[in-house]
Scaffold this active site. Structure first.
Site, PDB file in Angstrom:
ATOM      1  N   GLY A 240       0.830  -1.201   0.000  1.00 52.61           N
ATOM      2  CA  GLY A 240       0.000   0.000   0.000  1.00 52.61           C
ATOM      3  C   GLY A 240       0.860   1.244   0.000  1.00 52.61           C
ATOM      4  N   SER A 241       0.294   2.343   0.462  1.00 53.95           N
ATOM      5  CA  SER A 241       0.994   3.628   0.421  1.00 53.95           C
ATOM      6  C   SER A 241       2.069   3.689   1.506  1.00 53.95           C
ATOM      7  CB  SER A 241      -0.004   4.772   0.631  1.00 53.95           C
ATOM      8  OG  SER A 241      -0.488   4.779   1.966  1.00 53.95           O
ATOM      9  N   GLU A 260       5.747  -3.413   0.980  1.00 56.81           N
ATOM     10  CA  GLU A 260       5.908  -2.995  -0.418  1.00 56.81           C
ATOM     11  C   GLU A 260       5.028  -1.764  -0.586  1.00 56.81           C
ATOM     12  OE1 GLU A 260       5.130  -2.019  -3.862  1.00 56.81           O
ATOM     13  OE2 GLU A 260       4.036  -3.900  -4.105  1.00 56.81           O
ATOM     14  N   LEU A 261       5.688  -0.600  -0.675  1.00 55.00           N
ATOM     15  CA  LEU A 261       4.967   0.662  -0.555  1.00 55.00           C
ATOM     16  C   LEU A 261       4.921   1.393  -1.899  1.00 55.00           C
ATOM     17  CD1 LEU A 261       6.460   1.628   2.937  1.00 55.00           C
ATOM     18  CD2 LEU A 261       4.417   0.272   2.410  1.00 55.00           C
ATOM     19  N   CYS A 294       2.317   0.679  -8.554  1.00 55.44           N
ATOM     20  CA  CYS A 294       3.436   1.362  -7.918  1.00 55.44           C
ATOM     21  C   CYS A 294       4.655   1.433  -8.830  1.00 55.44           C
ATOM     22  CB  CYS A 294       3.781   0.690  -6.595  1.00 55.44           C
ATOM     23  SG  CYS A 294       3.855  -1.089  -6.686  1.00 55.44           S
TER      24      CYS A 294
END
Length: 500
Positions: A240-241, A260-261, A294
């Site tokens: 996510g963010s 995992e951003l 992303c």
């Protein structure tokens, strides 16, 4: 349950997506309704997890952690291989459900479901390869006469928090790898994709996943925070963010994390590249899933000598993209996740224009559908350059010097993946060494991924690598066995002296 979900989607009815707790489908919490971004009507409904649901799920996962760990790796692999086959059987219907819930075009939805099948198959293969080591303890004086071994043991209870942009495949990564490692898993589905998340869990259960091995909960940040803080949780995988990732870390405390951003992916096109081919590749991958990836192409730095040629070819390729109903086979670009996300594309393109950039295409929206937007030559401090757009917008920027453009790429606080178009091995190795990213794609854009290859970033893009083999490293702990006074090695400290 899987057939009920798919049938409702086939008939354009609201898809009821229950929780899965203690081996049963249900949930009595307040309804969480998902409005399809293209259809603009309720397409799915799920019960928000209550405090009692959370406590039940965590207790159940902890209670059955040992039973799940005792299931042999070969048995886990057999179940995951069955899930891979079953995913292929239901491919088109799962893709339709995904398209309804997220506005993702059918062609992209099918690709994601194909990746789910592949991911389950890879998880199965990795389950069969979990191993350990015989350690070289006798190589040092203190270890002579001893033997040491390691093996990778399940962490216990894993928490998987999945995103909306690739909810099916990333759930397959997290839940598939966790089960391959021998864990029980708590799944917190994204509020924007409860039905497809439920369908993937149901498919796994139909494929033989033990009911003790998974608990599925729906809800927003409060549910996620409560799960992260649960003492029984050993490891958390979150996608996510960056802002939400930081909140996950705060709530988790001293737990193992794989985060995992966000990203702000750059692709560099050098003067020796085929500018037209690079433009077509960037157009194709810059707007897939409406840019909601992303690693989506966001910044393209093009050498000034071929900048005009690239921009013309890129604009022509974008013009050829079909925007519209995600359920039509011809559609290339559907809706973004909601109107707020689409408005961000519009607002940031307006800001770039005010700062001196040219908005060549787009900069508009209809509901949650953002027109493919091209921003030419924005300044370095524009939001479309500095921040993560996560939308249907690509900025094209000229550059003159290779060393300088590497520095420009690195100005972002994110560092997930980059692309590089060149045939010069010196530039390739320089970029691989100096770019502050987790992965570099050569002669392809930033938006390329193989699900069995390590994937993850640096800086604000997080840490850990999300591919089954590397996730299994996060989902397991190394246990050591030391045998004192027993050695498989030689245990003499010197050769005996010969009698003279």
């Amino acid at each position: 349950m899987l057939q009920d979900l798919l049938k409702a989607a086939d008939e354009n009815n609201v898809v009821e997506a229950p929780s899965y707790l203690s081996g049963s489908w249900g949930g009595e919490g307040p309804p969480l309704e998902r409005t399809g971004p293209y259809l603009r009507r309720t397409v799915s409904r799920a019960p928000t997890a209550t405090t009692g649901d959370i406590d039940t799920a965590v207790a159940r996962a902890a209670r059955y952690a040992k039973e799940t760990a005792d299931l042999a790796p070969a048995a886990r692999a057999d179940i995951l291989e069955t899930a891979a086959r079953n995913t292929t059987v239901h491919r088109d219907r799962l893709a339709r459900l995904l398209a309804l819930e997220l506005g993702k075009p059918l062609k992209d939805s099918r690709t994601e479901i194909d990746r789910v099948a592949s991911t389950f198959a890879v998880c199965a293969a990795e389950a069969r390869r979990i191993d350990g080591e015989t350690l070289p303890v006798a190589g040092w004086d203190t270890g002579i006469g001893n033997t040491a071994f390691t093996y990778r043991a399940p962490a216990g209870v894993a928490l998987a928090i999945t995103p909306f942009n690739a909810p099916a495949n990333l759930l397959a990564h997290k839940l598939g790898a966790s089960f391959a490692a021998g864990n029980t898993t708590l799944v917190k589905a994204p509020p924007q994709a409860p039905a497809i998340s439920t369908a993937i869990v149901a498919l796994l259960l139909d494929s033989g996943l033990p009911h003790q091995a998974v608990q599925l909960l729906h809800g927003g940040g409060e549910v996620g925070a409560a799960l992260c803080g649960a003492d029984a949780v050993s490891v958390i995988s979150f996608t996510g963010s960056a802002e939400t990732g930081a909140a996950v870390a705060r709530a988790a405390g001293a737990k193992r994390l794989a985060l995992e951003l966000g990203g702000n992916a750059a692709t560099v096109v050098c003067q020796d590249a085929d500018a037209v081919a690079a433009a077509k590749a960037c157009a194709r991958t810059g707007y897939s899933n409406s840019g909601q990836s992303c690693i989506s192409v966001q910044r393209v730095y093009v050498h000034r000598s071929c900048y005009d040629e690239f921009l013309d070819a890129f604009t022509a390729a974008v013009d050829a993209l079909v925007v519209g109903d995600p359920l039509l086979e011809s559609t290339d670009i559907g809706s973004m996740v909601d109107e707020r996300a689409a408005e961000r594309v519009v607002a940031w393109s307006k800001e770039a224009r005010q700062l001196g950039a040219s908005v060549i295409r787009g900069g508009t929206r209809e509901g949650a559908t953002a027109a493919p937007t091209i921003v030419a030559n924005p300044p370095a401090h524009a939001s479309v350059v500095m921040q993560e757009v996560f939308g249907a917008l690509v900025a094209v920027i000229p550059y003159d010097d290779f060393d300088t453009v590497i520095e420009q790429c690195n100005t972002s606080r994110y560092g997930l993946q980059a692309g590089l178009f060149t045939h010069d091995i010196r530039r390739i190795l320089t970029a691989w060494r100096r770019l502050e990213v987790g992965g570099l794609i050569v002669n392809g854009s930033s938006n390329f991924r193989l699900d069995h290859v390590p994937f993850g970033g640096v800086k604000d893009s997080g840490f850990g690598r999300e591919a089954p083999r590397w996730l299994i490293d996060d989902y397991t702990v190394v246990k050591t066995l030391m045998l004192r006074g027993l050695s498989v090695w030689g245990d003499s400290r010197a050769l005996p002296k010969e009698n003279s």
